[in-house]
Design an enzyme around this catalytic site. Structure first.
Site, PDB file in Angstrom:
ATOM      1  N   LYS A 112       1.789  51.050  -0.693  1.00 35.09           N
ATOM      2  CA  LYS A 112       1.428  49.735  -0.115  1.00 35.09           C
ATOM      3  C   LYS A 112       2.135  49.526   1.230  1.00 35.09           C
ATOM      4  O   LYS A 112       1.509  49.168   2.215  1.00 35.09           O
ATOM      5  CB  LYS A 112       1.832  48.585  -1.061  1.00 35.09           C
ATOM      6  CG  LYS A 112       1.183  48.645  -2.429  1.00 35.09           C
ATOM      7  CD  LYS A 112       1.571  47.468  -3.298  1.00 35.09           C
ATOM      8  CE  LYS A 112       3.052  47.400  -3.673  1.00 35.09           C
ATOM      9  NZ  LYS A 112       3.534  48.507  -4.508  1.00 35.09           N
ATOM     10  N   ARG A 146       1.398  39.567  -7.659  1.00 39.99           N
ATOM     11  CA  ARG A 146       1.554  40.603  -8.684  1.00 39.99           C
ATOM     12  C   ARG A 146       1.670  40.046 -10.097  1.00 39.99           C
ATOM     13  O   ARG A 146       2.088  40.765 -11.003  1.00 39.99           O
ATOM     14  CB  ARG A 146       2.669  41.580  -8.345  1.00 39.99           C
ATOM     15  CG  ARG A 146       4.014  40.997  -8.220  1.00 39.99           C
ATOM     16  CD  ARG A 146       4.790  41.782  -7.225  1.00 39.99           C
ATOM     17  NE  ARG A 146       5.478  42.945  -7.705  1.00 39.99           N
ATOM     18  CZ  ARG A 146       5.932  43.886  -6.874  1.00 39.99           C
ATOM     19  NH1 ARG A 146       5.722  43.801  -5.582  1.00 39.99           N
ATOM     20  NH2 ARG A 146       6.593  44.898  -7.335  1.00 39.99           N
ATOM     21  N   ARG A 199      12.223  58.562  -1.708  1.00 40.05           N
ATOM     22  CA  ARG A 199      12.001  57.656  -0.576  1.00 40.05           C
ATOM     23  C   ARG A 199      13.289  57.308   0.175  1.00 40.05           C
ATOM     24  O   ARG A 199      14.346  57.124  -0.407  1.00 40.05           O
ATOM     25  CB  ARG A 199      11.371  56.368  -1.084  1.00 40.05           C
ATOM     26  CG  ARG A 199      11.321  55.293  -0.010  1.00 40.05           C
ATOM     27  CD  ARG A 199      10.492  54.127  -0.394  1.00 40.05           C
ATOM     28  NE  ARG A 199      10.903  53.511  -1.639  1.00 40.05           N
ATOM     29  CZ  ARG A 199      10.203  52.568  -2.255  1.00 40.05           C
ATOM     30  NH1 ARG A 199       9.056  52.184  -1.751  1.00 40.05           N
ATOM     31  NH2 ARG A 199      10.649  52.039  -3.367  1.00 40.05           N
ATOM     32  N   ARG A 214      16.681  53.016  -1.620  1.00 38.34           N
ATOM     33  CA  ARG A 214      16.658  51.657  -2.182  1.00 38.34           C
ATOM     34  C   ARG A 214      17.390  51.594  -3.520  1.00 38.34           C
ATOM     35  O   ARG A 214      17.296  52.507  -4.329  1.00 38.34           O
ATOM     36  CB  ARG A 214      15.201  51.213  -2.371  1.00 38.34           C
ATOM     37  CG  ARG A 214      14.807  50.152  -1.377  1.00 38.34           C
ATOM     38  CD  ARG A 214      13.342  49.895  -1.348  1.00 38.34           C
ATOM     39  NE  ARG A 214      12.785  49.429  -2.611  1.00 38.34           N
ATOM     40  CZ  ARG A 214      11.524  49.056  -2.737  1.00 38.34           C
ATOM     41  NH1 ARG A 214      10.716  49.111  -1.704  1.00 38.34           N
ATOM     42  NH2 ARG A 214      11.059  48.645  -3.893  1.00 38.34           N
ATOM     43  N   ARG A 253      10.088  49.397 -13.569  1.00 37.41           N
ATOM     44  CA  ARG A 253       9.144  48.805 -12.612  1.00 37.41           C
ATOM     45  C   ARG A 253       7.709  49.232 -12.930  1.00 37.41           C
ATOM     46  O   ARG A 253       6.777  48.443 -12.810  1.00 37.41           O
ATOM     47  CB  ARG A 253       9.515  49.225 -11.184  1.00 37.41           C
ATOM     48  CG  ARG A 253      10.740  48.465 -10.661  1.00 37.41           C
ATOM     49  CD  ARG A 253      11.374  49.165  -9.477  1.00 37.41           C
ATOM     50  NE  ARG A 253      10.515  49.276  -8.335  1.00 37.41           N
ATOM     51  CZ  ARG A 253      10.639  50.206  -7.388  1.00 37.41           C
ATOM     52  NH1 ARG A 253      11.625  51.099  -7.454  1.00 37.41           N
ATOM     53  NH2 ARG A 253       9.814  50.251  -6.376  1.00 37.41           N
TER      54      ARG A 253
END
Ligand code: AP5
Ligand code: MG
Length: 214
Positions: A13, A88, A123, A156, A167
């Site tokens: 996203k 969401r 990431r 993160r 998640r």
């Protein structure tokens, strides 16, 4: 154009939203980025948000809805927006629909779970400009340093394996109903998110052009 990007954690996203922002000149609103900035600034909101984010849980709807609706009322959103990470939950989607600036097109990025885990655990994000990297698929030229602005790259806090698992579970339980909600409203476009980044972007632009010609 009022666009929302839907998809599981790691579906791309943020990556696609940044590319769309550059191409379309629309405001990019990422609720995750807003909450991470509040955590960094140690604001009251940030302190509250951190407890949920670190556990992979969603921040309560009333807090998020108020924040986003207030943001969307600002002048810079009049031409449209790109929402990333909102709505969401079904409650958030209904609250957005109740405003005069409800979403027109919802792009849903579809990616298999194994690929999501690979993406999240590799990431890195630039602390200065927010550019996204991946240690194997889109590594920076110099380890730990942003190619675009020389800023430092960071992993993160919620990309730890246990939090990622949570998640993904929360996405299936609370966000998949949002996919159904917009599909029933005929606002949802499915995008194959398991392709090269540029190919996905190309597919998205094609779909947006098709929608505009309708
Ligand atoms: P948020 O920041 O929104 O996180 P998320 O939804 O979990 O999604 P991510 O940002 O992790 O993934 P992404 O889809 O943006 O993928 P990306 O482009 O980075 O939310 C974080 C937390 O904030 C939530 O858990 C919650 O606590 C809170 N929150 C936020 N919004 C909320 C709301 N509305 N209500 C309540 N709580 C809320 O890509 C991932 C990686 O993959 C990168 O390394 C990238 O380089 C790589 N990559 C991207 N595309 C590809 C590709 N095509 N091929 C290979 N690699 C790729
Ligand atoms: Mg993101």
């Amino acid at each position: 154009m009022r666009i929302a990007l839907l998809g599981a954690p790691g579906s791309g996203k943020g990556t696609q939203a940044l590319m769309l922002q550059k191409r379309l000149g629309l405001i990019h609103i990422s609720t995750g980025d807003i909450f991470r900035a509040s955590v960094k600034s140690q604001s009251v909101l940030g302190e509250k948000a951190k407890t949920y984010m670190d556990q992979g849980e969603l921040i309560p709807d009333p807090i998020v809805v108020e924040l986003v609706i207030e943001r969307l009322q600002k002048l810079d959103c009049q031409k449209g927006y790109i929402l990333d990470g909102f709505p969401r939950t079904k409650t958030q989607a209904e609250a957005l629909e109740d405003t005069e600036f409800g979403v027109e097109i919802v792009l849903c990025l579809d990616v298999p779970d194994e690929e999501l885990v690979k993406r999240l655990t590799g990431r890195q994000t630039c602390l200065t400009c927010g550019h996204l990297y991946h240690m194997t698929s889109s590594a920076p030229k110099q380890a730990g340093v942003c190619d675009q602005c020389q800023g430092l790259l960071k992993i993160r806090d919620d990309d730890l394996p246990d939090v990622v698992k949570k998640r993904l579970e929360v996405y299936k339980r609370l966000t998949l109903p949002v996919v159904t909600f917009y599909r029933e409203k005929k606002k949802l476009i499915d995008i194959n998110g398991h392709q090269e980044i540029d190919q996905i972007f190309h597919e998205i632009l094609q779909e947006l052009t098709r929608e505009q010609l309708k």
